[in-house]
Design a protein around this motif. Structure first.
Motif, PDB file in Angstrom:
ATOM      1  N   GLU A  91       0.829  -1.203   0.000  1.00 16.76           N
ATOM      2  CA  GLU A  91       0.000   0.000   0.000  1.00 16.76           C
ATOM      3  C   GLU A  91       0.866   1.257   0.000  1.00 16.76           C
ATOM      4  O   GLU A  91       0.565   2.231  -0.707  1.00 16.76           O
ATOM      5  N   LEU A  92       1.952   1.242   0.773  1.00 20.36           N
ATOM      6  CA  LEU A  92       2.847   2.403   0.784  1.00 20.36           C
ATOM      7  C   LEU A  92       3.496   2.605  -0.582  1.00 20.36           C
ATOM      8  O   LEU A  92       3.651   3.749  -1.040  1.00 20.36           O
ATOM      9  N   GLU A  93       3.863   1.520  -1.260  1.00 21.99           N
ATOM     10  CA  GLU A  93       4.450   1.629  -2.600  1.00 21.99           C
ATOM     11  C   GLU A  93       3.461   2.240  -3.591  1.00 21.99           C
ATOM     12  O   GLU A  93       3.815   3.126  -4.367  1.00 21.99           O
ATOM     13  N   TRP A  97       3.633   5.839  -5.589  1.00 22.54           N
ATOM     14  CA  TRP A  97       3.487   5.904  -7.049  1.00 22.54           C
ATOM     15  C   TRP A  97       2.363   6.847  -7.438  1.00 22.54           C
ATOM     16  O   TRP A  97       2.530   7.700  -8.305  1.00 22.54           O
ATOM     17  N   ARG A  98       1.216   6.698  -6.769  1.00 22.51           N
ATOM     18  CA  ARG A  98       0.056   7.543  -7.088  1.00 22.51           C
ATOM     19  C   ARG A  98       0.344   9.016  -6.815  1.00 22.51           C
ATOM     20  O   ARG A  98      -0.016   9.877  -7.596  1.00 22.51           O
ATOM     21  N   ASP A  99       1.031   9.283  -5.677  1.00 19.43           N
ATOM     22  CA  ASP A  99       1.358  10.672  -5.332  1.00 19.43           C
ATOM     23  C   ASP A  99       2.330  11.292  -6.341  1.00 19.43           C
ATOM     24  O   ASP A  99       2.391  12.508  -6.477  1.00 19.43           O
ATOM     25  N   GLY A 100       3.081  10.460  -7.056  1.00 16.48           N
ATOM     26  CA  GLY A 100       4.049  10.959  -8.041  1.00 16.48           C
ATOM     27  C   GLY A 100       3.446  11.191  -9.420  1.00 16.48           C
ATOM     28  O   GLY A 100       4.126  11.683 -10.311  1.00 16.48           O
ATOM     29  N   LEU A 101       2.189  10.857  -9.604  1.00 18.84           N
ATOM     30  CA  LEU A 101       1.542  11.063 -10.901  1.00 18.84           C
ATOM     31  C   LEU A 101       1.339  12.560 -11.166  1.00 18.84           C
ATOM     32  O   LEU A 101       1.049  13.323 -10.243  1.00 18.84           O
TER      33      LEU A 101
END
Length: 104
Positions: A91-93, A97-101
């Motif tokens: 979940e942290l990964e 990833w989502r926050d870096g979109l």
């Protein structure tokens, strides 16, 4: 793969049908031997109930299905599960990833 298997008694009918089902369940289960690829890690019964939980490690979904088909007086559910540490790491990964979109 680990599976959390849970089961509940199916409605049977009369009291004598319940008694007969109970006898048959115990007769069948006493003769069952876990296959080599079916490792039971936890096996408990709910107090005061005809049902319980089993944590099993098995590499073959068909073996799990066979176990769940063995006692038709019960309704089974078999859910793949993972350790909470693995779930949190995953979940942290995906959050990172989502926050870096890029925003659309």
């Amino acid at each position: 793969m680990k599976y959390m298997i849970s089961w509940w008694e199916r409605p049977q009918g009369s009291a004598i049908e319940y008694e007969n089902a109970q006898k048959r369940i115990l007769e069948v289960f006493r003769q069952w031997k876990a296959p080599e690829n079916f490792k039971i890690e936890l096996f408990v019964v709910r107090v005061g109930d005809w049902g319980g939980y089993m944590l099993a490690d098995c590499d073959d979904p068909l073996t799990v299905h066979k176990f769940c088909s063995m006692l038709p007086a019960f309704e089974f559910q078999a859910r793949p599960v993972i350790p909470v540490e693995d779930a949190v790491r995953g979940e942290l990964e995906v959050i990172a990833w989502r926050d870096g979109l890029a925003s659309a």
